[in-house]
Design an enzyme around this catalytic site. Structure first.
Site, PDB file in Angstrom:
ATOM      1  N   THR A  92       0.819  -1.210   0.000  1.00 27.27           N
ATOM      2  CA  THR A  92       0.000   0.000   0.000  1.00 27.27           C
ATOM      3  C   THR A  92       0.857   1.266   0.000  1.00 27.27           C
ATOM      4  OG1 THR A  92      -1.672   1.305   1.152  1.00 27.27           O
ATOM      5  CG2 THR A  92      -0.288  -0.104   2.550  1.00 27.27           C
ATOM      6  N   MET A  93       0.453   2.220  -0.808  1.00 25.01           N
ATOM      7  CA  MET A  93       1.155   3.510  -0.896  1.00 25.01           C
ATOM      8  C   MET A  93       0.735   4.452   0.234  1.00 25.01           C
ATOM      9  SD  MET A  93       3.399   3.367  -3.232  1.00 25.01           S
ATOM     10  CE  MET A  93       3.808   2.235  -4.584  1.00 25.01           C
ATOM     11  N   ILE A 121      -4.196   5.978  -7.062  1.00 21.23           N
ATOM     12  CA  ILE A 121      -4.909   6.930  -6.193  1.00 21.23           C
ATOM     13  C   ILE A 121      -5.686   6.141  -5.151  1.00 21.23           C
ATOM     14  CG2 ILE A 121      -5.244   8.987  -7.636  1.00 21.23           C
ATOM     15  CD1 ILE A 121      -8.039   7.783  -8.387  1.00 21.23           C
ATOM     16  N   SER A 170      -5.136  14.994 -13.568  1.00 22.74           N
ATOM     17  CA  SER A 170      -6.532  15.102 -14.003  1.00 22.74           C
ATOM     18  C   SER A 170      -6.862  16.558 -14.306  1.00 22.74           C
ATOM     19  CB  SER A 170      -7.392  14.592 -12.841  1.00 22.74           C
ATOM     20  OG  SER A 170      -8.718  15.003 -12.974  1.00 22.74           O
ATOM     21  N   TYR A 183      -9.586  15.008  -3.473  1.00 25.34           N
ATOM     22  CA  TYR A 183      -8.909  14.478  -4.668  1.00 25.34           C
ATOM     23  C   TYR A 183      -8.297  15.626  -5.469  1.00 25.34           C
ATOM     24  CZ  TYR A 183      -8.781  12.413  -9.432  1.00 25.34           C
ATOM     25  OH  TYR A 183      -8.419  11.998 -10.697  1.00 25.34           O
ATOM     26  N   SER A 184      -9.111  16.676  -5.678  1.00 26.22           N
ATOM     27  CA  SER A 184      -8.665  17.818  -6.463  1.00 26.22           C
ATOM     28  C   SER A 184      -7.449  18.493  -5.820  1.00 26.22           C
ATOM     29  CB  SER A 184      -9.837  18.797  -6.571  1.00 26.22           C
ATOM     30  OG  SER A 184      -9.558  19.781  -7.508  1.00 26.22           O
ATOM     31  N   THR A 220     -12.880   3.912 -16.861  1.00 32.58           N
ATOM     32  CA  THR A 220     -12.476   2.790 -15.999  1.00 32.58           C
ATOM     33  C   THR A 220     -13.681   2.379 -15.147  1.00 32.58           C
ATOM     34  OG1 THR A 220     -11.739   4.237 -14.191  1.00 32.58           O
ATOM     35  CG2 THR A 220     -10.109   3.690 -15.863  1.00 32.58           C
ATOM     36  N   THR A 222     -13.891   1.901 -12.004  1.00 32.72           N
ATOM     37  CA  THR A 222     -13.972   2.737 -10.787  1.00 32.72           C
ATOM     38  C   THR A 222     -14.662   4.066 -11.084  1.00 32.72           C
ATOM     39  OG1 THR A 222     -11.846   1.808 -10.137  1.00 32.72           O
ATOM     40  CG2 THR A 222     -12.588   3.731  -8.920  1.00 32.72           C
TER      41      THR A 222
HETATM   42  P1  NAP Z   1      -8.528   2.688 -10.800  1.00 28.50           P
HETATM   43  O1  NAP Z   1      -9.023   1.905 -11.932  1.00 28.50           O
HETATM   44  O2  NAP Z   1      -9.400   2.825  -9.594  1.00 28.50           O
HETATM   45  O3  NAP Z   1      -7.116   2.093 -10.339  1.00 28.50           O
HETATM   46  C1  NAP Z   1      -6.466   2.591  -9.203  1.00 28.50           C
HETATM   47  C2  NAP Z   1      -5.239   1.753  -8.937  1.00 28.50           C
HETATM   48  O4  NAP Z   1      -4.609   2.231  -7.726  1.00 28.50           O
HETATM   49  C3  NAP Z   1      -5.547   0.286  -8.741  1.00 28.50           C
HETATM   50  O5  NAP Z   1      -4.535  -0.485  -9.290  1.00 28.50           O
HETATM   51  C4  NAP Z   1      -5.573   0.138  -7.232  1.00 28.50           C
HETATM   52  O6  NAP Z   1      -5.277  -1.206  -6.898  1.00 28.50           O
HETATM   53  C5  NAP Z   1      -4.457   1.104  -6.820  1.00 28.50           C
HETATM   54  N1  NAP Z   1      -4.572   1.578  -5.445  1.00 28.50           N
HETATM   55  C6  NAP Z   1      -5.694   1.997  -4.800  1.00 28.50           C
HETATM   56  N2  NAP Z   1      -5.384   2.325  -3.529  1.00 28.50           N
HETATM   57  C7  NAP Z   1      -4.063   2.101  -3.377  1.00 28.50           C
HETATM   58  C8  NAP Z   1      -3.162   2.207  -2.266  1.00 28.50           C
HETATM   59  N3  NAP Z   1      -3.567   2.614  -1.070  1.00 28.50           N
HETATM   60  N4  NAP Z   1      -1.848   1.884  -2.457  1.00 28.50           N
HETATM   61  C9  NAP Z   1      -1.434   1.460  -3.671  1.00 28.50           C
HETATM   62  N5  NAP Z   1      -2.224   1.326  -4.752  1.00 28.50           N
HETATM   63  C10 NAP Z   1      -3.527   1.636  -4.599  1.00 28.50           C
HETATM   64  O7  NAP Z   1      -8.110   4.188 -11.245  1.00 28.50           O
HETATM   65  P2  NAP Z   1      -8.163   4.866 -12.698  1.00 28.50           P
HETATM   66  O8  NAP Z   1      -9.536   5.349 -12.929  1.00 28.50           O
HETATM   67  O9  NAP Z   1      -7.502   3.963 -13.678  1.00 28.50           O
HETATM   68  O10 NAP Z   1      -7.224   6.146 -12.444  1.00 28.50           O
HETATM   69  C11 NAP Z   1      -5.828   6.053 -12.662  1.00 28.50           C
HETATM   70  C12 NAP Z   1      -5.235   7.449 -12.635  1.00 28.50           C
HETATM   71  O11 NAP Z   1      -5.877   8.263 -13.617  1.00 28.50           O
HETATM   72  C13 NAP Z   1      -5.375   8.192 -11.314  1.00 28.50           C
HETATM   73  O12 NAP Z   1      -4.220   8.919 -11.029  1.00 28.50           O
HETATM   74  C14 NAP Z   1      -6.542   9.121 -11.570  1.00 28.50           C
HETATM   75  O13 NAP Z   1      -6.478  10.288 -10.772  1.00 28.50           O
HETATM   76  C15 NAP Z   1      -6.326   9.456 -13.028  1.00 28.50           C
HETATM   77  N6  NAP Z   1      -7.546   9.917 -13.657  1.00 28.50           N
HETATM   78  C16 NAP Z   1      -8.585   9.076 -13.839  1.00 28.50           C
HETATM   79  C17 NAP Z   1      -9.762   9.540 -14.428  1.00 28.50           C
HETATM   80  C18 NAP Z   1     -10.918   8.646 -14.681  1.00 28.50           C
HETATM   81  O14 NAP Z   1     -11.986   9.155 -15.064  1.00 28.50           O
HETATM   82  N7  NAP Z   1     -10.766   7.330 -14.537  1.00 28.50           N
HETATM   83  C19 NAP Z   1      -9.863  10.880 -14.801  1.00 28.50           C
HETATM   84  C20 NAP Z   1      -8.780  11.720 -14.603  1.00 28.50           C
HETATM   85  C21 NAP Z   1      -7.614  11.213 -14.027  1.00 28.50           C
HETATM   86  P3  NAP Z   1      -5.572  -1.867  -5.457  1.00 28.50           P
HETATM   87  O15 NAP Z   1      -6.949  -1.502  -5.069  1.00 28.50           O
HETATM   88  O16 NAP Z   1      -5.348  -3.319  -5.680  1.00 28.50           O
HETATM   89  O17 NAP Z   1      -4.542  -1.300  -4.530  1.00 28.50           O
HETATM   90  C1  4JX Z   2     -16.639  14.288 -10.931  1.00 29.61           C
HETATM   91  C2  4JX Z   2     -15.628  14.752 -11.919  1.00 29.61           C
HETATM   92  C3  4JX Z   2     -15.940  15.779 -12.811  1.00 29.61           C
HETATM   93  C4  4JX Z   2     -12.219  14.154 -13.046  1.00 29.61           C
HETATM   94  C5  4JX Z   2     -11.755  14.951 -14.070  1.00 29.61           C
HETATM   95  C6  4JX Z   2     -11.540  13.093 -12.352  1.00 29.61           C
HETATM   96  C7  4JX Z   2     -11.850  11.071 -10.955  1.00 29.61           C
HETATM   97  C8  4JX Z   2     -12.153  11.066  -9.465  1.00 29.61           C
HETATM   98  C9  4JX Z   2     -13.652  11.078  -9.193  1.00 29.61           C
HETATM   99  C10 4JX Z   2     -12.495   9.855 -11.585  1.00 29.61           C
HETATM  100  C11 4JX Z   2     -11.884   8.596 -10.970  1.00 29.61           C
HETATM  101  C12 4JX Z   2     -12.144   8.576  -9.469  1.00 29.61           C
HETATM  102  C13 4JX Z   2     -13.633   8.575  -9.202  1.00 29.61           C
HETATM  103  C14 4JX Z   2     -15.000  16.207 -13.710  1.00 29.61           C
HETATM  104  N1  4JX Z   2     -13.767  15.582 -13.699  1.00 29.61           N
HETATM  105  C15 4JX Z   2     -13.515  14.560 -12.813  1.00 29.61           C
HETATM  106  N2  4JX Z   2     -14.415  14.129 -11.925  1.00 29.61           N
HETATM  107  N3  4JX Z   2     -12.678  15.805 -14.459  1.00 29.61           N
HETATM  108  O1  4JX Z   2     -10.343  12.959 -12.427  1.00 29.61           O
HETATM  109  N4  4JX Z   2     -12.313  12.254 -11.645  1.00 29.61           N
HETATM  110  C16 4JX Z   2     -14.257   9.839  -9.825  1.00 29.61           C
HETATM  111  C17 4JX Z   2     -14.015   9.877 -11.324  1.00 29.61           C
HETATM  112  C18 4JX Z   2     -11.530   9.836  -8.831  1.00 29.61           C
HETATM  113  O2  4JX Z   2     -11.549   7.407  -8.897  1.00 29.61           O
HETATM  114  C19 4JX Z   2     -15.295  17.299 -14.668  1.00 29.61           C
END
Ligand code: NAP
Ligand code: 4JX
Length: 292
Positions: A92-93, A121, A170, A183-184, A220, A222
């Site tokens: 865990t991070m 995250i 993000s 988060y922001s 994704t 999540t």
């Molecule tokens: P995700 O599918 O929820 O994956 C998150 C990863 O982090 C998983 O591998 C999870 O695995 C790991 N994790 C969670 N808690 C942890 C902990 N305490 N220590 C170590 N690892 C941990 O996330 P995602 O949607 O792909 O997002 C990936 C990145 O993209 C993030 O930085 C997010 O901010 C960015 N992002 C995502 C979106 C979006 O809409 N999806 C938008 C903008 C930016 P375990 O649970 O097994 O630890």
């Molecule tokens: C709600 C919202 C609205 C993001 C970028 C963003 C993440 C956050 C919140 C995504 C993965 C998650 C769960 C806007 N934006 C976003 N979110 N623009 O990075 N969201 C959700 C969705 C952490 O794990 C406009």
């Protein structure tokens, strides 16, 4: 108005032209062949998709997340796809000692490091902020502080390889949105810290690139679960997102914008900030910085 025409518009023009042409170098998948890469948060979502893209390109991989069982599956799929090697280290991070030791172990497994992809995250749901200080602390520790610890631990190896740090952020790290305040805050902190050390590397001639990735909503599991019924916004595909991050990183770009709107990069790119940053840098006594 005359000042704007005489100075500001030409500066803006030069800046945009530089930005456009410098981003036009060709990406080739061979750029990643044999490269030693760490991907955090690689058990699912964008991290998993990046691991598979890198595997197809023939990279050496060490992936991490908390869940051992999922990581095992990711590693075996990476090997099937053509990774030069693939290992996992689970943990865990939230634990900064784990973060530091993880980098050392990964470096030993691969015999060095070319690229550190910081992507994990902590779990976040969409809620109005009232008094959940624990979530603010956990978000700052997992989404920000561990990134600092990981990059500090990796820097000696990255200096040796003239490597790269990739920070997955993000739109929420560049603009305000309701329901995701902790988060922001953690994503804004990444910009403040990593954009600052990019300046330091530049003036002290450290040849390690830092690519900050500004992503819109990505499909994704999540994210789709978190926004369901709350946010009506189209999400972009995680596979293409993963590829765009890797391309930007290989080309050593300062920032990657990936979103379903072409306006995002233009509106959040903030040329005013870049102009002010380069003007301010001129006030520093750079020789003094290098000696320290
Ligand atoms: P995700 O599918 O929820 O994956 C998150 C990863 O982090 C998983 O591998 C999870 O695995 C790991 N994790 C969670 N808690 C942890 C902990 N305490 N220590 C170590 N690892 C941990 O996330 P995602 O949607 O792909 O997002 C990936 C990145 O993209 C993030 O930085 C997010 O901010 C960015 N992002 C995502 C979106 C979006 O809409 N999806 C938008 C903008 C930016 P375990 O649970 O097994 O630890
Ligand atoms: C709600 C919202 C609205 C993001 C970028 C963003 C993440 C956050 C919140 C995504 C993965 C998650 C769960 C806007 N934006 C976003 N979110 N623009 O990075 N969201 C959700 C969705 C952490 O794990 C406009």
């Amino acid at each position: 108005m005359a000042f704007m025409k005489k100075y500001l518009l030409p500066i803006l023009g030069v800046f945009l032209a530089y930005h456009y042409y410098s981003a036009n170098e060709e990406f080739r998948p061979e750029m990643l062949q044999g490269k030693k890469v760490i991907v955090t948060g690689a058990s699912k979502g964008i991290g998993e998709a990046m691991a598979y893209q890198l595997a197809k390109m023939g990279a050496h991989l060490v992936v991490t997340a908390r869940s051992k069982e999922t990581l095992k599956k990711v590693v075996s799929h990476c090997l099937e796809l053509g990774a030069a090697s693939a290992h996992y280290i689970a943990g865990t991070m939230e634990n900064m000692t784990f973060a530091e030791q993880f980098v050392a172990k990964a470096g030993k497994l691969m015999g060095g490091l070319d690229m550190l992809i910081l992507n994990h995250i902590t779990n976040t749901s969409l809620t109005l902020f009232s008094d959940d200080i624990h979530l603010v602390r956990r978000s700052m520790e997992v989404n920000f502080l561990s990134y600092v610890v990981l990059s500090a631990a990796a820097l000696p190896m990255l200096k040796q390889s003239n490597g790269s740090i990739v920070v997955v952020s993000s739109k929420a790290g560049k603009m305000a949105n309701p329901l995701i305040a902790p988060y922001s805050a953690s994503k804004f902190a990444l910009d403040g810290f990593f954009s600052s050390i990019r300046k330091e590397y530049s003036v002290t001639n450290v040849n390690v690139s830092i690519t900050l990735c500004i992503l819109g909503l990505i499909n994704t599991d999540t994210a789709m679960k978190a926004v369901d019924g709350i946010l009506n916004m189209d999400a972009s595909p995680k596979e293409e997102c993963a590829l765009e991050i890797i391309k930007g990183a290989a080309l050593r770009q300062d920032e990657v914008y990936y979103d379903n709107s072409i306006w995002t990069a233009l509106l959040l790119g903030n040329p005013g900030r870049k102009i002010l940053e380069s003007i301010t840098l001129r006030y520093y006594n750079v020789d003094k910085l290098i000696k320290n």
